[in-house]
Design a protein around this motif. Sequence first.
Motif, PDB file in Angstrom:
ATOM      1  N   ALA A  26      -3.269  41.018  -4.629  1.00  0.00           N
ATOM      2  CA  ALA A  26      -3.547  41.977  -5.701  1.00  0.00           C
ATOM      3  C   ALA A  26      -3.564  43.401  -5.151  1.00  0.00           C
ATOM      4  CB  ALA A  26      -4.873  41.642  -6.382  1.00  0.00           C
ATOM      5  N   LEU A  27      -4.152  43.588  -3.972  1.00  0.00           N
ATOM      6  CA  LEU A  27      -4.164  44.919  -3.364  1.00  0.00           C
ATOM      7  C   LEU A  27      -2.758  45.349  -2.957  1.00  0.00           C
ATOM      8  CD1 LEU A  27      -7.428  44.772  -1.247  1.00  0.00           C
ATOM      9  CD2 LEU A  27      -6.990  46.167  -3.284  1.00  0.00           C
ATOM     10  N   LEU A  28      -1.935  44.405  -2.556  1.00  0.00           N
ATOM     11  CA  LEU A  28      -0.553  44.711  -2.190  1.00  0.00           C
ATOM     12  C   LEU A  28       0.213  45.281  -3.388  1.00  0.00           C
ATOM     13  CD1 LEU A  28       1.569  44.543   0.090  1.00  0.00           C
ATOM     14  CD2 LEU A  28       2.142  42.267  -0.770  1.00  0.00           C
ATOM     15  N   THR A  29      -0.130  44.833  -4.582  1.00  0.00           N
ATOM     16  CA  THR A  29       0.555  45.352  -5.770  1.00  0.00           C
ATOM     17  C   THR A  29       0.213  46.813  -6.051  1.00  0.00           C
ATOM     18  OG1 THR A  29      -1.143  44.686  -7.366  1.00  0.00           O
ATOM     19  CG2 THR A  29       0.579  43.063  -6.836  1.00  0.00           C
ATOM     20  N   THR A  30      -0.833  47.341  -5.422  1.00  0.00           N
ATOM     21  CA  THR A  30      -1.172  48.756  -5.617  1.00  0.00           C
ATOM     22  C   THR A  30      -0.345  49.670  -4.708  1.00  0.00           C
ATOM     23  OG1 THR A  30      -2.952  48.781  -3.970  1.00  0.00           O
ATOM     24  CG2 THR A  30      -3.550  48.158  -6.213  1.00  0.00           C
ATOM     25  N   PHE A  31       0.366  49.090  -3.746  1.00  0.00           N
ATOM     26  CA  PHE A  31       1.130  49.896  -2.800  1.00  0.00           C
ATOM     27  C   PHE A  31       2.106  50.857  -3.484  1.00  0.00           C
ATOM     28  CE2 PHE A  31       4.931  50.470  -0.136  1.00  0.00           C
ATOM     29  CZ  PHE A  31       4.359  51.212   0.887  1.00  0.00           C
ATOM     30  N   PRO A  32       2.918  50.431  -4.471  1.00  0.00           N
ATOM     31  CA  PRO A  32       3.834  51.397  -5.104  1.00  0.00           C
ATOM     32  C   PRO A  32       3.105  52.563  -5.768  1.00  0.00           C
ATOM     33  CG  PRO A  32       4.440  49.154  -5.693  1.00  0.00           C
ATOM     34  CD  PRO A  32       3.122  49.072  -4.979  1.00  0.00           C
ATOM     35  N   TYR A  33       1.940  52.319  -6.321  1.00  0.00           N
ATOM     36  CA  TYR A  33       1.187  53.384  -6.975  1.00  0.00           C
ATOM     37  C   TYR A  33       0.652  54.381  -5.946  1.00  0.00           C
ATOM     38  CZ  TYR A  33       1.343  50.242 -10.969  1.00  0.00           C
ATOM     39  OH  TYR A  33       1.773  49.434 -11.981  1.00  0.00           O
ATOM     40  N   VAL A  34       0.096  53.854  -4.864  1.00  0.00           N
ATOM     41  CA  VAL A  34      -0.450  54.720  -3.809  1.00  0.00           C
ATOM     42  C   VAL A  34       0.675  55.501  -3.149  1.00  0.00           C
ATOM     43  CG1 VAL A  34      -1.649  54.731  -1.591  1.00  0.00           C
ATOM     44  CG2 VAL A  34      -2.449  53.234  -3.428  1.00  0.00           C
ATOM     45  N   ARG A  35       1.773  54.831  -2.849  1.00  0.00           N
ATOM     46  CA  ARG A  35       2.910  55.495  -2.208  1.00  0.00           C
ATOM     47  C   ARG A  35       3.453  56.608  -3.111  1.00  0.00           C
ATOM     48  NH1 ARG A  35       8.371  55.457  -2.042  1.00  0.00           N
ATOM     49  NH2 ARG A  35       9.368  55.784  -0.027  1.00  0.00           N
ATOM     50  N   SER A  36       3.584  56.333  -4.393  1.00  0.00           N
ATOM     51  CA  SER A  36       4.079  57.339  -5.331  1.00  0.00           C
ATOM     52  C   SER A  36       3.140  58.530  -5.405  1.00  0.00           C
ATOM     53  CB  SER A  36       4.253  56.731  -6.723  1.00  0.00           C
ATOM     54  OG  SER A  36       5.218  55.718  -6.693  1.00  0.00           O
ATOM     55  N   ARG A  37       1.851  58.253  -5.417  1.00  0.00           N
ATOM     56  CA  ARG A  37       0.868  59.350  -5.464  1.00  0.00           C
ATOM     57  C   ARG A  37       0.934  60.198  -4.212  1.00  0.00           C
ATOM     58  NH1 ARG A  37      -1.318  63.425  -5.807  1.00  0.00           N
ATOM     59  NH2 ARG A  37      -3.509  63.801  -6.155  1.00  0.00           N
ATOM     60  N   LEU A  38       1.033  59.549  -3.051  1.00  0.00           N
ATOM     61  CA  LEU A  38       1.055  60.288  -1.797  1.00  0.00           C
ATOM     62  C   LEU A  38       2.358  61.046  -1.579  1.00  0.00           C
ATOM     63  CD1 LEU A  38      -0.681  57.713   0.562  1.00  0.00           C
ATOM     64  CD2 LEU A  38      -1.670  59.773  -0.464  1.00  0.00           C
ATOM     65  N   PHE A  49       2.126  56.027 -12.973  1.00  0.00           N
ATOM     66  CA  PHE A  49       2.931  54.867 -13.339  1.00  0.00           C
ATOM     67  C   PHE A  49       4.204  54.850 -12.506  1.00  0.00           C
ATOM     68  CE2 PHE A  49       0.879  56.508 -17.228  1.00  0.00           C
ATOM     69  CZ  PHE A  49      -0.130  55.573 -17.284  1.00  0.00           C
ATOM     70  N   VAL A  50       4.649  53.656 -12.158  1.00  0.00           N
ATOM     71  CA  VAL A  50       5.887  53.540 -11.396  1.00  0.00           C
ATOM     72  C   VAL A  50       7.036  53.078 -12.288  1.00  0.00           C
ATOM     73  CG1 VAL A  50       4.799  53.219  -9.161  1.00  0.00           C
ATOM     74  CG2 VAL A  50       5.230  51.233 -10.598  1.00  0.00           C
ATOM     75  N   TYR A  51       6.760  52.631 -13.476  1.00  0.00           N
ATOM     76  CA  TYR A  51       7.795  52.238 -14.437  1.00  0.00           C
ATOM     77  C   TYR A  51       7.181  52.206 -15.826  1.00  0.00           C
ATOM     78  CZ  TYR A  51       5.564  47.685 -14.640  1.00  0.00           C
ATOM     79  OH  TYR A  51       4.644  46.691 -14.823  1.00  0.00           O
ATOM     80  N   ASN A  52       8.005  52.269 -16.856  1.00  0.00           N
ATOM     81  CA  ASN A  52       7.620  52.109 -18.256  1.00  0.00           C
ATOM     82  C   ASN A  52       6.257  52.713 -18.590  1.00  0.00           C
ATOM     83  OD1 ASN A  52       7.618  51.324 -20.920  1.00  0.00           O
ATOM     84  ND2 ASN A  52       6.972  49.233 -20.506  1.00  0.00           N
ATOM     85  N   PRO A  53       6.151  54.030 -18.661  1.00  0.00           N
ATOM     86  CA  PRO A  53       4.836  54.636 -18.934  1.00  0.00           C
ATOM     87  C   PRO A  53       4.335  54.409 -20.356  1.00  0.00           C
ATOM     88  CG  PRO A  53       6.534  56.310 -18.922  1.00  0.00           C
ATOM     89  CD  PRO A  53       7.199  55.035 -18.497  1.00  0.00           C
ATOM     90  N   ASP A  54       5.188  53.949 -21.240  1.00  0.00           N
ATOM     91  CA  ASP A  54       4.784  53.805 -22.634  1.00  0.00           C
ATOM     92  C   ASP A  54       3.636  52.814 -22.813  1.00  0.00           C
ATOM     93  OD1 ASP A  54       5.102  54.575 -25.296  1.00  0.00           O
ATOM     94  OD2 ASP A  54       6.278  52.789 -25.749  1.00  0.00           O
TER      95      ASP A  54
END
Length: 140
Positions: A26-38, A49-54
């Motif tokens: 579950a924590l691994l799934t946060t990697f794209p969000y953290v990477r995008s933020r950083l 959001f990394v995809y489909n913000p709607d």
Amino acid sequence: MSAAPSRPRWSWTELGGALAVSLALALLTTFPYVRSRLSTPKDQQYLGFVYNPDEPNVHLSWIRQGSEGAVFFRNEFTSEPHVGRFFNLFMLLLGRLARACHATPYQVWAVARVLAGTLLGLAAYLVLLAGVRGRALRQL
């Protein structure tokens, strides 16, 4: 004559291991969000959001509405007319939690995503327990 109570086919250590693996995934799934933020440039804002913000924006608006005291929600991201009488217990609880913790809807949503993923992994393992008898086979 009654039968002796059967011992469970699992141990708390085994469930702890399943919980640890579920949490790690579950924590691994946060990697794209953290990477995008950083990796967001200083002069820009990352919306979370990394995809489909709607779809997530609808959920965040329901959490915000719940934190503001609403019980029935409006979908603020639709062109369809509606009266705003949608009820979602999960979003209501997240909204109340956001208000109680003085957290943003996004913070509560992100934590709930990790918690829900962890519980899903643990539930899948419990289903596996029902069908697979050998501990060695379950731990493959």
